[in-house]
Write a protein that holds these residues in place. Structure first.
Motif, PDB file in Angstrom:
ATOM      1  N   PRO A  42       0.804  -1.222   0.000  1.00 32.43           N
ATOM      2  CA  PRO A  42       0.000   0.000   0.000  1.00 32.43           C
ATOM      3  C   PRO A  42       0.844   1.284   0.000  1.00 32.43           C
ATOM      4  CG  PRO A  42      -0.117  -1.079   2.131  1.00 32.43           C
ATOM      5  CD  PRO A  42       0.631  -1.999   1.218  1.00 32.43           C
ATOM      6  N   ILE A  43       2.109   1.190   0.335  1.00 30.73           N
ATOM      7  CA  ILE A  43       2.976   2.369   0.337  1.00 30.73           C
ATOM      8  C   ILE A  43       3.678   2.550  -1.003  1.00 30.73           C
ATOM      9  CG2 ILE A  43       5.063   3.400   1.345  1.00 30.73           C
ATOM     10  CD1 ILE A  43       4.236   2.153   3.988  1.00 30.73           C
TER      11      ILE A  43
ATOM     12  N   PRO B 202       4.963  -5.098  -6.161  1.00 34.37           N
ATOM     13  CA  PRO B 202       4.537  -6.449  -5.795  1.00 34.37           C
ATOM     14  C   PRO B 202       5.145  -6.903  -4.467  1.00 34.37           C
ATOM     15  CG  PRO B 202       5.259  -6.375  -8.075  1.00 34.37           C
ATOM     16  CD  PRO B 202       5.620  -5.059  -7.462  1.00 34.37           C
ATOM     17  N   LEU B 203       4.441  -7.798  -3.815  1.00 26.95           N
ATOM     18  CA  LEU B 203       4.891  -8.378  -2.556  1.00 26.95           C
ATOM     19  C   LEU B 203       5.387  -9.791  -2.794  1.00 26.95           C
ATOM     20  CD1 LEU B 203       1.819  -7.222  -0.493  1.00 26.95           C
ATOM     21  CD2 LEU B 203       4.121  -6.249  -0.333  1.00 26.95           C
TER      22      LEU B 203
ATOM     23  N   LEU C 155       9.144  -3.380   4.520  1.00 27.91           N
ATOM     24  CA  LEU C 155       8.134  -3.751   5.503  1.00 27.91           C
ATOM     25  C   LEU C 155       7.693  -5.193   5.290  1.00 27.91           C
ATOM     26  CD1 LEU C 155       5.853  -0.583   5.422  1.00 27.91           C
ATOM     27  CD2 LEU C 155       7.416  -1.245   7.262  1.00 27.91           C
ATOM     28  N   ALA C 156       7.262  -5.823   6.371  1.00 35.27           N
ATOM     29  CA  ALA C 156       6.698  -7.166   6.317  1.00 35.27           C
ATOM     30  C   ALA C 156       5.274  -7.100   6.847  1.00 35.27           C
ATOM     31  CB  ALA C 156       7.526  -8.125   7.154  1.00 35.27           C
TER      32      ALA C 156
ATOM     33  N   GLY D 168      -4.840 -16.811   7.300  1.00 35.76           N
ATOM     34  CA  GLY D 168      -4.909 -16.907   5.845  1.00 35.76           C
ATOM     35  C   GLY D 168      -5.239 -15.610   5.134  1.00 35.76           C
ATOM     36  N   VAL D 169      -5.393 -14.511   5.891  1.00 31.90           N
ATOM     37  CA  VAL D 169      -5.769 -13.228   5.301  1.00 31.90           C
ATOM     38  C   VAL D 169      -4.607 -12.241   5.438  1.00 31.90           C
ATOM     39  CG1 VAL D 169      -7.379 -11.292   5.423  1.00 31.90           C
ATOM     40  CG2 VAL D 169      -8.186 -13.614   5.897  1.00 31.90           C
ATOM     41  N   PRO D 170      -4.080 -11.729   4.318  1.00 33.16           N
ATOM     42  CA  PRO D 170      -3.024 -10.725   4.398  1.00 33.16           C
ATOM     43  C   PRO D 170      -3.552  -9.431   5.022  1.00 33.16           C
ATOM     44  CG  PRO D 170      -3.145 -11.669   2.196  1.00 33.16           C
ATOM     45  CD  PRO D 170      -4.358 -12.122   2.940  1.00 33.16           C
ATOM     46  N   VAL D 171      -2.808  -8.903   5.983  1.00 31.73           N
ATOM     47  CA  VAL D 171      -3.176  -7.653   6.644  1.00 31.73           C
ATOM     48  C   VAL D 171      -2.273  -6.562   6.074  1.00 31.73           C
ATOM     49  CG1 VAL D 171      -3.433  -6.453   8.841  1.00 31.73           C
ATOM     50  CG2 VAL D 171      -3.840  -8.926   8.712  1.00 31.73           C
ATOM     51  N   LEU D 172      -2.792  -5.831   5.100  1.00 32.02           N
ATOM     52  CA  LEU D 172      -1.998  -4.831   4.391  1.00 32.02           C
ATOM     53  C   LEU D 172      -2.214  -3.433   4.965  1.00 32.02           C
ATOM     54  CD1 LEU D 172      -2.339  -6.122   0.731  1.00 32.02           C
ATOM     55  CD2 LEU D 172      -0.514  -6.539   2.390  1.00 32.02           C
TER      56      LEU D 172
END
Length: 59
Positions: free
Chosen positions: A14-15, A19-20, A36-37, A43-47
């Protein structure tokens, strides 16, 4: 838990809007550009920047 590779291909930091990459061992999504990590919880990415962990500086 892992993230579906097709789903992962859609996610960006988001910054930096880059791609991650998945760190399956630590269950995190890594933004090399923003250093950042982002956690993956149940199972849900917290962005959220507030939830991200800064990556250690490499010597």
């Amino acid at each position: 838990m892992s993230v579906d590779p097709d789903y992962l291909a859609l996610l960006v930091c988001p910054i930096s809007r880059t791609p991650l990459r998945l760190d399956a061992e630590r269950n995190e999504l890594i933004s090399d550009a923003a250093r950042l990590a982002y956690p993956i919880r149940e199972g849900v990415p917290v962005l959220l920047v507030e939830a991200a962990r800064p990556l250690a500086e490499q010597a």
